[in-house]
Design an enzyme around this catalytic site. Structure first.
Site, PDB file in Angstrom:
ATOM      1  N   ALA A  46       0.828  -1.208   0.000  1.00 25.48           N
ATOM      2  CA  ALA A  46       0.000   0.000   0.000  1.00 25.48           C
ATOM      3  C   ALA A  46       0.867   1.265   0.000  1.00 25.48           C
ATOM      4  CB  ALA A  46      -0.979  -0.033   1.173  1.00 25.48           C
ATOM      5  N   SER A  47       0.605   2.164   0.955  1.00 29.33           N
ATOM      6  CA  SER A  47       1.242   3.488   0.937  1.00 29.33           C
ATOM      7  C   SER A  47       2.731   3.486   1.241  1.00 29.33           C
ATOM      8  CB  SER A  47       0.527   4.428   1.917  1.00 29.33           C
ATOM      9  OG  SER A  47      -0.716   4.824   1.403  1.00 29.33           O
ATOM     10  N   ALA A  48       3.279   2.362   1.651  1.00 31.77           N
ATOM     11  CA  ALA A  48       4.736   2.300   1.767  1.00 31.77           C
ATOM     12  C   ALA A  48       5.397   2.575   0.429  1.00 31.77           C
ATOM     13  CB  ALA A  48       5.170   0.938   2.299  1.00 31.77           C
ATOM     14  N   LYS A  50       4.935   5.034  -1.288  1.00 28.58           N
ATOM     15  CA  LYS A  50       5.278   6.453  -1.333  1.00 28.58           C
ATOM     16  C   LYS A  50       6.760   6.679  -1.055  1.00 28.58           C
ATOM     17  CE  LYS A  50       0.703   8.325  -0.147  1.00 28.58           C
ATOM     18  NZ  LYS A  50      -0.093   7.095  -0.082  1.00 28.58           N
TER      19      LYS A  50
END
Length: 327
Positions: A46-48, A50
């Site tokens: 997921a947002s890791a 980023k």
């Protein structure tokens, strides 16, 4: 180190000083087929993702293709006209751009309630995300305050792709995962996951519903990468050794820019920072995904918890953090 993992589906790894102290995998990567998770299973993070995006952008800053004060408008042209001319690359990296968010995590409701405004199968390339990014007015003036923004990181991926002339996922491979030796990390399509990749499940062990209708068919700058606990350990090692971007750029990325709303964490450029002390982290939460990875350079300590269910990582991550603090 963790003696109670009943009901957990995912993987855990703890390293100190280059030595693996603890590693385990539990639960099923594919519940219907009965395929078990292993330490080599590739999980959605997921947002890791980023963190990868920020490193791609900083590598482009390092080689002079971009600068932190590059205006997003300069690269976007006529696309996404609600993004103002004063929004810069640095604003986007620091979640201080104020732009409207296509997936606003401040909204109430369960993570599995979110529905994209375009069919998920149409979101396979970064340029495709223009279908969902537009139409969201700015929330505040750039630089005014911190507000976590998924759209900002898709815009960063779009900017990186356009200025480099290379697809975003290839930029990640060339500039981040390749130099870090992360051989099992990438952006597979959710409708053709490779062998060894875990399906993401919306709920605990009693449900076989996957997240395939909840997320873009292929990730971009704000999320959607798949990785392993070993690759995440390799990322931290390579990052602080200066193998992805020079150590001076790393220091710039982990310099606090904001205090998060909760007050117990800070944010740099692409990375979460502890409220005090040197610990740096990546975190991901989405339908069918929960993930936290923490690196404390002062203690040469790295730990990662990843689960292929929406909330599976959090109780394990809390217990692990407490045990490590006590040791």
């Amino acid at each position: 180190m963790l003696d109670d993992l009943e009901g957990f589906s995912g993987a855990v790894r703890v390293d100190r000083g280059g030595v693996t102290l603890f590693a385990t995998a539990r639960g099923l990567a594919d519940r219907a087929a009965g395929v078990a998770n292993t330490l080599g299973t590739r999980f959605g993070i997921a947002s890791a993702t980023k963190g990868f995006t920020a490193l791609v952008v900083m590598s482009l800053v390092e080689d002079g293709t971009l600068s932190l004060d590059t205006s997003a408008r300069k690269v976007l042209g006529d696309d996404l006209p609600l993004i103002g001319p004063d929004v810069t690359v640095e604003h986007l990296l620091a979640h201080r751009s104020g732009i409207g968010d296509y997936f606003d995590e401040d909204l109430d409701g369960d993570i599995t309630d979110f529905v994209l405004t375009a069919p998920v199968h149409e979101l396979g390339e970064t340029e495709d995300y223009l279908k969902v990014l537009g139409g969201f007015p700015a929330k505040f003036a750039p630089g005014e305050r911190f507000s976590y923004c998924n759209s900002g990181y898709v815009v960063l991926a779009l900017i990186a792709e356009r200025v480099a002339g290379v697809p975003f996922r290839d930029l990640v491979a060339r500039r981040v995962t390749g130099p870090a030796g992360m051989t099992a990390t990438g952006f597979p399509r959710s409708d053709e996951l490779p062998a060894g990749a875990a399906r993401g499940y919306l709920h605990g062990a009693g449900s076989d519903r996957t997240n395939v209708f909840h997320l873009p068919v292929r990730g971009s700058g704000d999320g959607g990468a798949y990785s392993t606990v070993a690759d995440l350990s390799a990322l931290w090692t390579a990052l602080f050794a200066g193998r992805i971007v020079p150590t001076a750029r790393v220091a710039e990325m982990i310099r606090p820019r904001s205090v998060a709303t909760e007050g117990d964490r800070r944010y740099g450029l692409g990375f979460w920072l502890a409220g005090s002390g040197p610990a740096v982290s990546l975190e991901g939460y989405d339908a069918g995904v929960s993930f936290r990875s923490v690196h404390d350079p002062s203690a040469a300590l790295t730990w990662t918890v990843v689960s292929n269910s929406s909330d599976g990582a959090w109780p394990v991550a809390r217990r692990l953090a407490q045990r490590l603090a006590e040791s």
